[in-house]
Design an enzyme around this catalytic site. Structure first.
Site, short mmCIF file in Angstrom:
data_model
loop_
_atom_site.label_atom_id
_atom_site.label_comp_id
_atom_site.label_asym_id
_atom_site.label_seq_id
_atom_site.Cartn_x
_atom_site.Cartn_y
_atom_site.Cartn_z
N CYS A 82 0.37 -1.86 69.07
CA CYS A 82 -0.05 -2.73 67.96
C CYS A 82 -1.57 -2.69 67.80
O CYS A 82 -2.11 -1.69 67.34
CB CYS A 82 0.52 -4.13 68.16
SG CYS A 82 0.48 -5.13 66.64
N HIS A 169 6.20 -3.29 69.01
CA HIS A 169 6.13 -3.80 70.37
C HIS A 169 7.30 -3.30 71.21
O HIS A 169 8.37 -3.91 71.22
CB HIS A 169 6.10 -5.34 70.36
CG HIS A 169 4.83 -5.87 69.80
ND1 HIS A 169 3.73 -6.11 70.59
CD2 HIS A 169 4.48 -6.16 68.53
CE1 HIS A 169 2.75 -6.54 69.82
NE2 HIS A 169 3.16 -6.57 68.57
N GLU A 171 7.67 -3.48 74.30
CA GLU A 171 7.95 -4.41 75.41
C GLU A 171 8.95 -5.49 75.02
O GLU A 171 9.55 -6.13 75.87
CB GLU A 171 6.64 -5.06 75.92
CG GLU A 171 6.01 -6.08 75.01
CD GLU A 171 5.11 -5.53 73.90
OE1 GLU A 171 4.35 -6.31 73.32
OE2 GLU A 171 5.17 -4.31 73.61
#
Length: 188
Positions: A82, A169, A171
């Site tokens: 990001c 993202h 994660e």
């Protein structure tokens, strides 16, 4: 650490701990350091890779947190997430600007070129986006490898330098294959 771990540079992301945790879940040591850590500290740790976290700033802001440009000459694989993607773009000569449409939520990512990050993936999958800026112009030597409806440069890479950036993202559990993207990066 000695070429076994990953450094996660923290640019103020609310998910920085989650990034480090996802790396550890892949049985790789990770250490979170501030974005302005002296380059000598990074060299001393000899990481096998560096991840730039997301963050709330805009890279074109006068007070934007930016690491030393020397980090790109360490010959260590880098993954920007990001804001981290935008840091890479801005510091290496590309352009980041406000997005026409802010994006928050699931988005369909379309892979347009093969990449080590997406090895074994389908050509389309859902990812979690949360951004107000977009990469408008790529730095020299980079290619766009995936796009979304609102992010024309959603994933970029300079394969020769092993520098990658994702606007989404990985994660987040909301990103399909996010865990595998991190795993593929760790295998570089």
């Amino acid at each position: 650490m000695k070429k076994e771990g990953i450094i996660v540079l923290n640019f103020g992301s609310q998910y920085v701990q989650l990034i480090a945790r996802r790396v550890r879940e892949l049985n790789v040591y990770s250490e979170i350091l501030p974005w302005d850590v002296p380059i000598e500290e990074i060299k001393k740790r000899e990481p096998k890779g560096i991840i730039f976290s997301g963050g709330p700033a805009s890279v074109y802001s006068p007070s934007a947190p930016l690491p030393s440009k020397e980090i790109y000459s360490l010959n260590i694989p880098i993954l920007g997430i990001c804001y981290g993607l935008q840091v890479i773009t801005a510091q290496l000569g590309g352009k980041v600007a406000p997005a026409e449409k802010h994006e928050y939520g699931k988005a369909l990512l379309k892979v347009i070129k093969n990449s080590p990050l997406f090895e074994g993936f389908p050509s389309q999958f859902h990812v979690w986006m949360s951004h107000a800026d977009n990469v408008e112009k790529l730095p020299k030597g980079f290619e766009t490898i995936a796009i979304s409806e609102n992010a024309p440069n959603a994933v970029i890479e300079n394969r020769k330098q092993k520098i990658y950036g994702v606007q989404f993202h990985p994660e987040s559990i909301m990103s399909e294959y996010g865990h595998k993207i991190l795993d593929n990066f760790l295998k570089l």
